[in-house]
Design an enzyme around this catalytic site. Structure first.
Site, PDB file in Angstrom:
ATOM      1  N   SER A 274       3.958   2.263   8.593  1.00 35.45           N
ATOM      2  CA  SER A 274       3.540   1.152   7.492  1.00 35.45           C
ATOM      3  C   SER A 274       5.092   1.000   6.918  1.00 35.45           C
ATOM      4  O   SER A 274       5.826   1.982   6.518  1.00 35.45           O
ATOM      5  CB  SER A 274       2.804   1.786   6.347  1.00 35.45           C
ATOM      6  OG  SER A 274       1.310   1.323   6.829  1.00 35.45           O
TER       7      SER A 274
ATOM      8  N   ASP B 145       1.174  -7.636   2.545  1.00 38.54           N
ATOM      9  CA  ASP B 145       1.118  -6.127   2.185  1.00 38.54           C
ATOM     10  C   ASP B 145       2.622  -5.974   2.049  1.00 38.54           C
ATOM     11  O   ASP B 145       3.132  -5.039   2.833  1.00 38.54           O
ATOM     12  CB  ASP B 145       0.484  -5.366   3.050  1.00 38.54           C
ATOM     13  CG  ASP B 145       0.221  -4.053   2.864  1.00 38.54           C
ATOM     14  OD1 ASP B 145       0.906  -3.581   1.881  1.00 38.54           O
ATOM     15  OD2 ASP B 145      -0.539  -3.271   3.480  1.00 38.54           O
TER      16      ASP B 145
ATOM     17  N   HIS C 162       0.867  -1.136   0.052  1.00 42.48           N
ATOM     18  CA  HIS C 162      -0.113   0.124  -0.043  1.00 42.48           C
ATOM     19  C   HIS C 162       0.823   1.156   0.080  1.00 42.48           C
ATOM     20  O   HIS C 162       0.237   2.284  -0.341  1.00 42.48           O
ATOM     21  CB  HIS C 162      -1.077   0.111   1.001  1.00 42.48           C
ATOM     22  CG  HIS C 162      -0.643   0.329   2.329  1.00 42.48           C
ATOM     23  ND1 HIS C 162      -0.367  -0.659   3.479  1.00 42.48           N
ATOM     24  CD2 HIS C 162      -0.534   1.729   3.066  1.00 42.48           C
ATOM     25  CE1 HIS C 162       0.152   0.045   4.661  1.00 42.48           C
ATOM     26  NE2 HIS C 162      -0.113   1.162   4.463  1.00 42.48           N
TER      27      HIS C 162
END
Ligand code: ARG
Ligand code: GLU
Length: 708
Positions: free
Chosen positions: A641, A211, A84
Site C-alpha cells: 500500500s 486513496d 489508509h
C-alpha cells in the site's frame, strides 16, 4: 521506415509477452529479470532502479511508518502514500469540531503542516547478499548474523542494519536503512474521496477510491535524520520521482516498487488446504458474528459509527481478504496445482537417487508437521480472534494481568503499576462502546466452545457448565460487576493497587481472560513454536529442493518486507465466465456509485459540483473523462500500500493501494489470469490536489511531465 517496423514489432512483442509472477529482489534484477523487463518495454536500466552509490529509484521509495510504502515526489521531501496508511495520523489531528477525516486537510504552506510524533520514513540505502558469511559453518547462524551486522554498523555510521532470511534461510541479505523521524502531514482528501466505497468496495474492482495522502520528510540542517524540531528543514532526497501525467494505456509496462509484507508461495498442498478449509473459515466465522453485531450498532448510532469506523475497517479488511482467498484458491484449483507440482517434484527425484536421499522425504515430513500443528494453530487463532481482537475488554484485562504479575513479583512499584494500568484502561476507553463489547463476548464464546470442543481450556468449560452455557448471562454479569463498573470504567490512578487487584481477581472477565491466556502461554505457544521451528527447517529444505529439481524455473523469495520490484502490464482481466473487467475507471463511476447520505458512498458538495462540471482540463483522458483508478498485473501484497506504480521510464503513473477480489489468493498461489493490483491514477491525485485542495504550490514543486 525500417526503424518504424522494428519499433512496431518490438511493441507488438512487448504486448504479447505475458505478465510475470513474482516480487523480485532489486539487487538481483540484472541477473534474473533485466532482459525480460526490457523485452516487456522497460526503457530504464536495473542500475536506475537500484544502485548502491548512484542515486536510483530505491532512494525515492520509503517504508512509511511501520507497514506501508511511500515515495518522494519532490526535491523538498514531499511524500506520497495512501490515505489508509496515514489514517491514524489524520485521525489524531481530528476532533469533533475540526474533523479532518471528513473535511480533508490541505496545508496552505509549510507553517500549516502537522507534526506526527513517532511517525518515520525509512530509506533503504544498501542491500547486499551476505549468505556466505551468515551460513559459514565456523559459528552458528545467529553468531554470524551478529558479527556481520556489527561489521556493517562500524563501516556505515548512522545507518541501521538488519539481516533477513530469504527463501526460508537459503539466502541472507543485509539491509542498511536510514530512518527519518520528522514527518509532517501536508494534505489528505476527505474520506469521501480517500476512502470512497469504504468496506463495500474494499478489495474490489471496479474501484473509485482516491486513496492518497501527502506528508513531508524533514531533516536537520545537514540534511540528515533528526528528531522533530522547528529548526528542521525539508529533506532533499537523493532521488525523487518524476510524475507522468501523460496517461497510462492498456498494455503499458508497469512496475511496483515497495515493501510487500508476507506471502506463502511455497507451502505444501496440505497446508494450503488447512488454511482454506480450517483456519480461514474459523476466523471468518468469528468475524461474521463480530461484524454483524457492529454493523447493526453502527447503523443505529452515529456515535458508535464514528468510534468504531477504524476498528470495523480493520476487522473487515482481513475478513474480506480471507473470503476472497478461499474462493480464489477453489476457483483457480490452487490446491490441485500444488499437488501436481509435488507429484512432479517426487517424480523427478526418483530418477536421481542422490537428490532423492536429500529431498525425497521432505514433503511427507512437512505434511506430518503441518498436521501436528493444526490443533495448536486452531486454538491460537481462536485466542487471537476472541481474547485479543474480538472482545476488547479481554485484551485489556490480559494486559492488566501481565502488569499485575510483574507488580506482585516486585518488579514494579505501586505507582508505576497504577500508571501502567491507567494507560491500558485509557486506551480501551478511547472509542469504546461497552454494550457492543458485552455483546461480542456473549455471542462469540458459545461459538468458541462449540468449535474448539475438546480443545476448549478446562477453566472455560467450567465457567460454561456452572452457568448452563448461558453466555449472555455471563457477559451481563462480567460487564456489570464491581470490577468492570467501578475499577475499570471509573479507574482511579491514585487508588490502592491492592484494592484494584482484589476486585480484579473476583471478576468474571478476569476468570475468562486468565483462562484463555494461561492456556495459550503454557500449553499452546510452546508447542506451536516447537512445531513451527521444525516446519521452518523443512520449508528451507523443500525450498532448496524445488530450486534444484526445477532448474528451468525462476524462483522469487516469499515477501518478507524488504524492498521488492514487481513488474507486469496495465491490463484488465476475465476471472469468471462472461465477466470481463476493463482496466480503467473514471469519474462516471464515482457518480454512478454516489448515494446521498450513505456513510460509504456519500460525496461532499464541492466535490460533487466539480465532478458535475466536468472540468478535468489537462487531467482528462483521451475520451475527456477523468481517470480515477487502474489495474495491472503486478504481484503485490499487504505492505505494498502506498507503493509507486512506475512506467517504462520509471515515472510515477499511479499509487498502489489494493488487489482485486478474484486474485486475493495470490499470497498463497499467484495466478496471472486472476490477479490484479489496484492503483489510483496519478492524474486523479493531481486533479484532486489542484482543484479540490486548491494547493497548486504542491504541483509546482513536483516534476510533472506529459502535459500537452
Ligand atoms: N484492502 C486494502 C489493504 O489491505 C485497503 C484497506 C483499507 N481500506 C478499508 N476499507 N478497510 O490494506
Ligand atoms: N491494502 C494493502 C496494504 O495496506 C495492499 C493491498 C494488498 O494486500 O495487496 O498494504
Amino acid at each position: 521506415m525500417r526503424k518504424t517496423i522494428i519499433v512496431f514489432t518490438l511493441l507488438l512483442v512487448a504486448r504479447i509477452l505475458p505478465a510475470v509472477e513474482g516480487m523480485w529482489v532489486p539487487i538481483f534484477l540484472e541477473k534474473l529479470n533485466a532482459d525480460e523487463m526490457k523485452a516487456m518495454g522497460m526503457r530504464i536500466t536495473t542500475d536506475d532502479i537500484y544502485h548502491f552509490e548512484k542515486a536510483s529509484l530505491k532512494d525515492a521509495v520509503v517504508i512509511f511508518g511501520g507497514g506501508c510504502t511511500g515515495e518522494m515526489i519532490s526535491s523538498k521531501g514531499l511524500l506520497l502514500t495512501n490515505h489508509h496508511c496515514g489514517y491514524g495520523q489524520i485521525q489524531s489531528h481530528s476532533s469533533v469540531e475540526n474533523d479532518l477525516l471528513t473535511k480533508g486537510f490541505w496545508a496552505k504552506d509549510a507553517s500549516e503542516e502537522l507534526k506526527n510524533p513517532g511517525l518515520t520514513a525509512t530509506f533503504i540505502r544498501l542491500m547486499e547478499d551476505v549468505t556466505d558469511a551468515v551460513l559459514d559453518g565456523e559459528a552458528t547462524t545467529a553468531e554470524n548474523i551478529k558479527a556481520v551486522k556489527e561489521q556493517y554498523e562500524t563501516q556505515y555510521e548512522g545507518w541501521t542494519f538488519e539481516i533477513k532470511p530469504f527463501f526460508y534461510g537459503n539466502q541472507y541479505i543485509i539491509i542498511g536503512k536510514e530512518i527519518f523521524k520528522d514527518v509532517r502531514l501536508v494534505g489528505a482528501p476527505p474520506s469521501a474521496i480517500g476512502k470512497y466505497g469504504s468496506d463495500t468496495d474494499n478489495w474490489m474492482w471496479p474501484r473509485h477510491t482516491g486513496d492518497f495522502a501527502m506528508f513531508r520528510v524533514y531533516a536537520g540542517a545537514d540534511n540528515s535524520p533528526a528528531d522533530y524540531s522547528e529548526d528542521n528543514v525539508p529533506y532533499q532526497p537523493k532521488k525523487h520521482l518524476t510524475i507522468n501525467a501523460g496517461g497510462v494505456n492498456e498494455g503499458d509496462f508497469a512496475m511496483v516498487f515497495g515493501f510487500p509484507g508476507s506471502t506463502q508461495q511455497y507451502l505444501p498442498a496440505r497446508e494450503v488446504e488447512y488454511i482454506t478449509e480450517v483456519y480461514n473459515p474459523e476466523r471468518i466465522e468469528v468475524r461474521d458474528v463480530l461484524l454483524s453485531n457492529l454493523d447493526q450498532r453502527m447503523r443505529a448510532s452515529d456515535e458508535v459509527r464514528i468510534k468504531y469506523a477504524a476498528k470495523y475497517a480493520r476487522i473487515a479488511n482481513a475478513w474480506k481478504k480471507w473470503r476472497g482467498e478461499n474462493i480464489g484458491i477453489r476457483e483457480s484449483k490452487g490446491v490441485q496445482r500444488k499437488k501436481d507440482l509435488e507429484f512432479e517434484f517426487r517424480r523427478r527425484l526418483l530418477s536421481n537417487p542422490e537428490l532423492n536421499s536429500t529431498y525425497g522425504y521432505v514433503i511427507d515430513s512437512l505434511n506430518h508437521y503441518y498436521a501436528s500443528l493444526v490443533p495448536y494453530a486452531r486454538v491460537r487463532n481462536y485466542y487471537i480472534e476472541v481474547g485479543i481482537q474480538g472482545v476488547e475488554a479481554l485484551r485489556t484485562i490480559r494486559e492488566i494481568i501481565i502488569a499485575t504479575r510483574t507488580f506482585e513479583s516486585g518488579e514494579i512499584d505501586e505507582e508505576a503499576f497504577m500508571m501502567q494500568i491507567g494507560k491500558r484502561i485509557a486506551s480501551l476507553k478511547k472509542d469504546y462502546a461497552a454494550e457492543a463489547d458485552q455483546e461480542a463476548l456473549a455471542t462469540i464464546m458459545p461459538l468458541y466452545i462449540k468449535r474448539l470442543g475438546e480443545l476448549t481450556p478446562q477453566r472455560i468449560v467450567d465457567i460454561d457448565r456452572s452457568n448452563n452455557g448461558d453466555w449472555a448471562a455471563i457477559a451481563e454479569k462480567g460487564f456489570n460487576d464491581k470490577f468492570f463498573q467501578n475499577h475499570l470504567m471509573d479507574f482511579d490512578e491514585s487508588g490502592k493497587a491492592k484494592k484494584f487487584i482484589k476486585a480484579l481477581k473476583k471478576s468474571v472477565l478476569f476468570d475468562i481472560a486468565e483462562a484463555l491466556m494461561d492456556n495459550y502461554t503454557d500449553i499452546v505457544a510452546p508447542n506451536f513454536a516447537r512445531l513451527q521451528n521444525a516446519i521452518n527447517k523443512h520449508q528451507k529444505t523443500y525450498m532448496a529442493g524445488l530450486m534444484v529439481v526445477f532448474p528451468e524455473k525462476r524462483f522469487y523469495p516469499d515477501a518478507n518486507f524488504p524492498l521488492r520490484v514487481s513488474y507486469g502490464k496495465v491490463e484488465g482481466f476475465a476471472p469468471v465466465d462472461a465477466v470481463e473487467y476493463h482496466w480503467q475507471t473514471t469519474d462516471t463511476g464515482i457518480l454512478e456509485k454516489y448515494i446521498p447520505g450513505d456513510y460509504e458512498f456519500d460525496l461532499p458538495e464541492d466535490f460533487l459540483a466539480l465532478l458535475e462540471n466536468e472540468e478535468f482540463g489537462r487531467y482528462a483522458n483521451e475520451s475527456g473523462r477523468l481517470p480515477v483508478c487502474f489495474i495491472s498485473s503486478n504481484h503485490t501484497t499487504g505492505g505494498n500500500s502506498g507503493s509507486p506504480a512506475l512506467d517504462a521510464d520509471g515515472y510515477l503513473i499511479g499509487l498502489n493501494f489494493d488487489r482485486a477480489w478474484e486474485g486475493t489468493m495470490s499470497d498463497l498461489n499467484y495466478d496471472i489470469e486472476r490477479c490484479r493490483n489496484i492503483m489510483v491514477d496519478a492524474r486523479y491525485i493531481l486533479w484532486v490536489v489542484e482543484t479540490l485542495g486548491g494547493v497548486g504550490y504542491l504541483i509546482d514543486e513536483m516534476d510533472v511531465v506529459g502535459f500537452d
